[in-house]
Design a protein around this motif. Structure first.
Motif, PDB file in Angstrom:
ATOM      1  N   THR A  14       0.841  -1.188   0.000  1.00  0.00           N
ATOM      2  CA  THR A  14       0.000   0.000   0.000  1.00  0.00           C
ATOM      3  C   THR A  14       0.880   1.243   0.000  1.00  0.00           C
ATOM      4  OG1 THR A  14      -1.704  -1.181   1.237  1.00  0.00           O
ATOM      5  CG2 THR A  14      -1.826   1.230   1.197  1.00  0.00           C
ATOM      6  N   LEU A  15       0.658   2.110  -0.973  1.00  0.00           N
ATOM      7  CA  LEU A  15       1.432   3.336  -1.081  1.00  0.00           C
ATOM      8  C   LEU A  15       0.629   4.501  -0.519  1.00  0.00           C
ATOM      9  CD1 LEU A  15       2.828   2.874  -4.716  1.00  0.00           C
ATOM     10  CD2 LEU A  15       3.935   2.291  -2.568  1.00  0.00           C
ATOM     11  N   SER A  16       1.334   5.463   0.054  1.00  0.00           N
ATOM     12  CA  SER A  16       0.670   6.623   0.644  1.00  0.00           C
ATOM     13  C   SER A  16       0.167   7.551  -0.461  1.00  0.00           C
ATOM     14  CB  SER A  16       1.643   7.369   1.558  1.00  0.00           C
ATOM     15  OG  SER A  16       2.731   7.880   0.807  1.00  0.00           O
ATOM     16  N   ASP A  17      -0.703   8.471  -0.050  1.00  0.00           N
ATOM     17  CA  ASP A  17      -1.183   9.467  -0.998  1.00  0.00           C
ATOM     18  C   ASP A  17      -0.049  10.408  -1.397  1.00  0.00           C
ATOM     19  OD1 ASP A  17      -3.704   8.411  -0.819  1.00  0.00           O
ATOM     20  OD2 ASP A  17      -4.294   9.738   0.843  1.00  0.00           O
ATOM     21  N   VAL A  18      -0.162  10.979  -2.572  1.00  0.00           N
ATOM     22  CA  VAL A  18       0.851  11.923  -3.049  1.00  0.00           C
ATOM     23  C   VAL A  18       0.775  13.194  -2.212  1.00  0.00           C
ATOM     24  CG1 VAL A  18       1.659  13.273  -5.007  1.00  0.00           C
ATOM     25  CG2 VAL A  18       0.739  10.965  -5.370  1.00  0.00           C
ATOM     26  N   TYR A  19       1.873  13.560  -1.582  1.00  0.00           N
ATOM     27  CA  TYR A  19       1.892  14.778  -0.778  1.00  0.00           C
ATOM     28  C   TYR A  19       2.879  15.807  -1.321  1.00  0.00           C
ATOM     29  CZ  TYR A  19       6.009  12.490   1.247  1.00  0.00           C
ATOM     30  OH  TYR A  19       7.212  11.852   1.421  1.00  0.00           O
ATOM     31  N   TYR A  20       3.597  15.462  -2.361  1.00  0.00           N
ATOM     32  CA  TYR A  20       4.522  16.430  -2.974  1.00  0.00           C
ATOM     33  C   TYR A  20       4.779  16.016  -4.414  1.00  0.00           C
ATOM     34  CZ  TYR A  20       8.777  19.040  -4.032  1.00  0.00           C
ATOM     35  OH  TYR A  20       9.696  19.866  -4.618  1.00  0.00           O
ATOM     36  N   SER A  21       4.777  16.940  -5.299  1.00  0.00           N
ATOM     37  CA  SER A  21       5.087  16.667  -6.700  1.00  0.00           C
ATOM     38  C   SER A  21       5.936  17.803  -7.238  1.00  0.00           C
ATOM     39  CB  SER A  21       3.805  16.520  -7.537  1.00  0.00           C
ATOM     40  OG  SER A  21       3.060  17.732  -7.505  1.00  0.00           O
ATOM     41  N   THR A  22       6.780  17.483  -8.199  1.00  0.00           N
ATOM     42  CA  THR A  22       7.671  18.486  -8.768  1.00  0.00           C
ATOM     43  C   THR A  22       7.833  18.218 -10.255  1.00  0.00           C
ATOM     44  OG1 THR A  22       9.905  19.459  -8.640  1.00  0.00           O
ATOM     45  CG2 THR A  22       9.707  17.090  -8.258  1.00  0.00           C
ATOM     46  N   PRO A  23       7.959  19.244 -11.038  1.00  0.00           N
ATOM     47  CA  PRO A  23       8.169  19.019 -12.488  1.00  0.00           C
ATOM     48  C   PRO A  23       9.557  18.433 -12.740  1.00  0.00           C
ATOM     49  CG  PRO A  23       8.390  21.345 -11.944  1.00  0.00           C
ATOM     50  CD  PRO A  23       7.864  20.677 -10.708  1.00  0.00           C
ATOM     51  N   ILE A  24       9.686  17.726 -13.849  1.00  0.00           N
ATOM     52  CA  ILE A  24      10.959  17.140 -14.237  1.00  0.00           C
ATOM     53  C   ILE A  24      11.858  18.234 -14.796  1.00  0.00           C
ATOM     54  CG2 ILE A  24      12.078  15.503 -15.793  1.00  0.00           C
ATOM     55  CD1 ILE A  24       9.570  13.817 -15.684  1.00  0.00           C
ATOM     56  N   ARG A  25      13.068  18.278 -14.299  1.00  0.00           N
ATOM     57  CA  ARG A  25      14.023  19.276 -14.765  1.00  0.00           C
ATOM     58  C   ARG A  25      15.237  18.565 -15.366  1.00  0.00           C
ATOM     59  NH1 ARG A  25      12.599  24.253 -12.768  1.00  0.00           N
ATOM     60  NH2 ARG A  25      11.126  24.237 -11.020  1.00  0.00           N
TER      61      ARG A  25
END
Length: 275
Positions: A14-25
């Motif tokens: 079970t994976l946690s909910d997404v709490y941070y996202s960042t664009p690919i650089r």
């Protein structure tokens, strides 16, 4: 650590909910507009690699892990290989058959694959750390080499010497340890010395099972500083030093049992006892 969420991964855990996202650089190399000279760049690279945040301690720690894995594997592998050879040297069919299967499995398996099987499957549910799993894996590999070396060395000694020692009243174990083994050692110790160097170099793959050895530390520092020169060069030098020290120790042992370097009284000790 960034993990891409997928339906297949959710089947395993079970994976946690997404709490941070960042664009690919994307980082690309550009022109150096700093105007810093070559030696100034070297000094800055040295400072970033070793002095900043006390990173030189990481290299010392990594070297210690590499030496510990190497020395422990050599000792354990030598003892294990010698004991297995002693069980097989009288020609027991069952012992020799099991040993040959053991040699076939270990010799035919890549080092990285062996370590990963030990770490993720055999010891996966145990609390054994990756470092000691590495010791187990390399001990098995070195034991296989030790068995082959003993076989080659002892087979190089004529059967007549064993029969002559038996005729003089020596027991089987006395004939082996006093007559056969010292001569066989002259044949396999040069190979043993080379295998020690090979083992030191093979320990550089233990980073695959989360062991912070010398190579892994170098890779981590390089990824942090984006400086490759000092981490790689210093790591290579440290491997050379470790290899030189351990090779020197083996060479001292080799010289100590060389019949040409033994005193006459020591050579004739066994004969005087029977006189």
């Amino acid at each position: 650590m960034n993990i891409v969420v997928s339906a297949e991964r959710n089947e395993t855990g079970t994976l946690s909910d997404v709490y941070y996202s960042t664009p690919i650089r994307l980082v690309i190399e550009g022109e150096d507009e700093s105007g810093i000279g070559f030696f100034e760049q070297l000094a800055e690279s040295f400072n970033k690699t070793f002095m900043r945040e006390g990173r030189w301690k990481l290299f010392v720690q990594g070297a210690g892990v590499t030496v510990l894995i190497t020395v422990a594997s050599i000792i354990a592998g030598t003892v294990l290989g010698f004991l297995i050879f002693m069980l097989c040297r009288r020609g027991a069919r069952l012992a020799n058959g099991a040993t040959n299967v053991f040699l076939w499995l270990i010799h035919g398996m890549p080092t990285v694959l062996l370590l990963m099987i030990l770490y993720y499957i055999i010891f996966g549910s145990s609390s054994l750390s990756g470092m000691w799993v590495s010791v187990v894996g390399f001990s098995l590999m070195f034991a296989c080499s030790m068995i082959d070396m003993l076989r080659v060395g002892c087979n190089a000694i004529g059967r007549g010497q064993f029969e002559a020692s038996t005729a003089l009243g020596y027991s089987d174990s006395q004939s082996f340890f006093r007559i056969i083994l010292p001569q066989a050692a002259q044949h396999f110790l040069p190979i043993y010395r080379n295998d020690v160097v090979t083992l030191i170099k093979e320990t550089s793959v233990v980073g695959y099972i989360a062991v912070l050895d010398l190579t892994k530390i170098s890779d981590l520092v390089r990824s942090r500083t984006y400086e490759a020169f000092f981490p790689l060069i210093v790591t290579a030098i440290m491997y050379f030093v470790i290899s030189a020290v351990l090779t020197r120790i083996v060479r001292l042992v080799e010289n100590s049992i060389d019949p040409r370097r033994r005193k006459k009284e020591k050579i004739l000790k066994g004969i005087k006892e029977w006189e």
